[in-house]
Write a protein that holds these residues in place. Structure first.
Motif, PDB file in Angstrom:
ATOM      1  N   UNK A 173      50.558  43.534  30.456  1.00 21.38           N
ATOM      2  CA  UNK A 173      50.651  42.593  31.394  1.00 21.38           C
ATOM      3  C   UNK A 173      49.674  42.619  32.485  1.00 21.38           C
ATOM      4  N   UNK A 174      49.704  41.712  33.363  1.00 21.50           N
ATOM      5  CA  UNK A 174      48.818  41.569  34.313  1.00 21.50           C
ATOM      6  C   UNK A 174      47.395  41.126  34.265  1.00 21.50           C
ATOM      7  N   UNK A 175      46.513  41.377  35.063  1.00 24.49           N
ATOM      8  CA  UNK A 175      45.047  40.672  34.987  1.00 24.49           C
ATOM      9  C   UNK A 175      44.406  40.846  33.497  1.00 24.49           C
ATOM     10  N   UNK A 176      44.449  42.083  32.705  1.00 23.47           N
ATOM     11  CA  UNK A 176      43.796  42.110  31.572  1.00 23.47           C
ATOM     12  C   UNK A 176      44.248  40.933  30.397  1.00 23.47           C
ATOM     13  N   UNK A 177      45.533  40.307  30.774  1.00 29.68           N
ATOM     14  CA  UNK A 177      46.001  39.452  29.828  1.00 29.68           C
ATOM     15  C   UNK A 177      45.820  37.976  30.185  1.00 29.68           C
ATOM     16  N   UNK A 178      44.981  37.776  31.314  1.00 34.03           N
ATOM     17  CA  UNK A 178      44.858  36.507  31.874  1.00 34.03           C
ATOM     18  C   UNK A 178      44.057  35.394  31.088  1.00 34.03           C
ATOM     19  N   UNK A 179      42.969  35.889  30.688  1.00 29.64           N
ATOM     20  CA  UNK A 179      42.080  35.153  29.694  1.00 29.64           C
ATOM     21  C   UNK A 179      42.768  34.668  28.448  1.00 29.64           C
ATOM     22  N   UNK A 227      53.110  28.796  32.808  1.00 28.57           N
ATOM     23  CA  UNK A 227      52.080  29.677  32.629  1.00 28.57           C
ATOM     24  C   UNK A 227      52.206  31.002  33.383  1.00 28.57           C
ATOM     25  N   UNK A 228      52.281  31.967  32.591  1.00 27.69           N
ATOM     26  CA  UNK A 228      52.271  33.371  33.041  1.00 27.69           C
ATOM     27  C   UNK A 228      51.486  34.236  32.090  1.00 27.69           C
ATOM     28  N   UNK A 229      51.164  35.400  32.831  1.00 27.32           N
ATOM     29  CA  UNK A 229      50.019  36.407  32.300  1.00 27.32           C
ATOM     30  C   UNK A 229      48.865  36.613  33.131  1.00 27.32           C
ATOM     31  N   UNK A 230      48.940  37.564  33.944  1.00 27.65           N
ATOM     32  CA  UNK A 230      47.566  37.883  34.830  1.00 27.65           C
ATOM     33  C   UNK A 230      47.420  36.883  35.985  1.00 27.65           C
ATOM     34  N   UNK A 231      48.507  36.404  36.512  1.00 25.00           N
ATOM     35  CA  UNK A 231      48.170  35.509  37.776  1.00 25.00           C
ATOM     36  C   UNK A 231      48.191  36.363  38.945  1.00 25.00           C
TER      37      UNK A 231
END
Length: 140
Positions: A53-59, A80-84
């Motif tokens: 999870x977290x920033x690596x998941x954002x894109x 929307x979730x994942x890397x926010x």
């Protein structure tokens, strides 16, 4: 809640079922079992099983969110979730089709102050691009 690991065919199937059954909404971008090439963790950690999870998941999660918005023709509320972790991250989720944005990892690292910071940054992004509300920016 759907993971960002689904391919186009699976996303299409999910969207069809959601539309057919009039599901109230979808959380898009849960953790991924994949490991992006740009992951900075030690090799031992990268090999660990479980969801990332977290920033690596954002894109990845934002791209899947956009796909789900397109496949549901904007008729189903999406979370929307994942890397926010910034207002700009939240803004990209909204522009990709999210009616709501979920935070988790940012709260772990920044605590409750992350909410007001992200809210302020989001307001700036909306104003910068001429939107009067989040609703106007959803999927725009």
């Amino acid at each position: 809640k759907i993971a960002p690991d689904l391919d186009e065919s699976n996303l299409r199937d999910v969207a069809e079922v959601v539309m057919e059954l009039a599901i109230d909404g979808i959380i898009v971008g849960n953790t991924t079992v994949g490991r992006p090439d740009n992951l900075l963790s030690s090799p031992d950690l990268v090999k660990e099983a479980g969801g990332l999870s977290g920033p690596p998941l954002r894109d990845l999660s934002t791209a899947i969110l956009s796909d789900v918005y397109r496949l549901t023709r904007g008729k189903v509320p999406l979370v929307g979730c994942g890397g926010v972790s910034t207002g700009e991250d939240a803004y990209m989720k909204i522009r990709s089709g999210a009616s709501l944005v979920e935070l988790y990892t940012a709260l772990i690292y920044d605590g409750p102050r992350a909410v007001s910071r992200i809210k302020g940054e989001l307001a700036e992004a909306l104003q910068r691009d001429g939107f009067k509300s989040v609703q106007e920016a959803v999927g725009a």
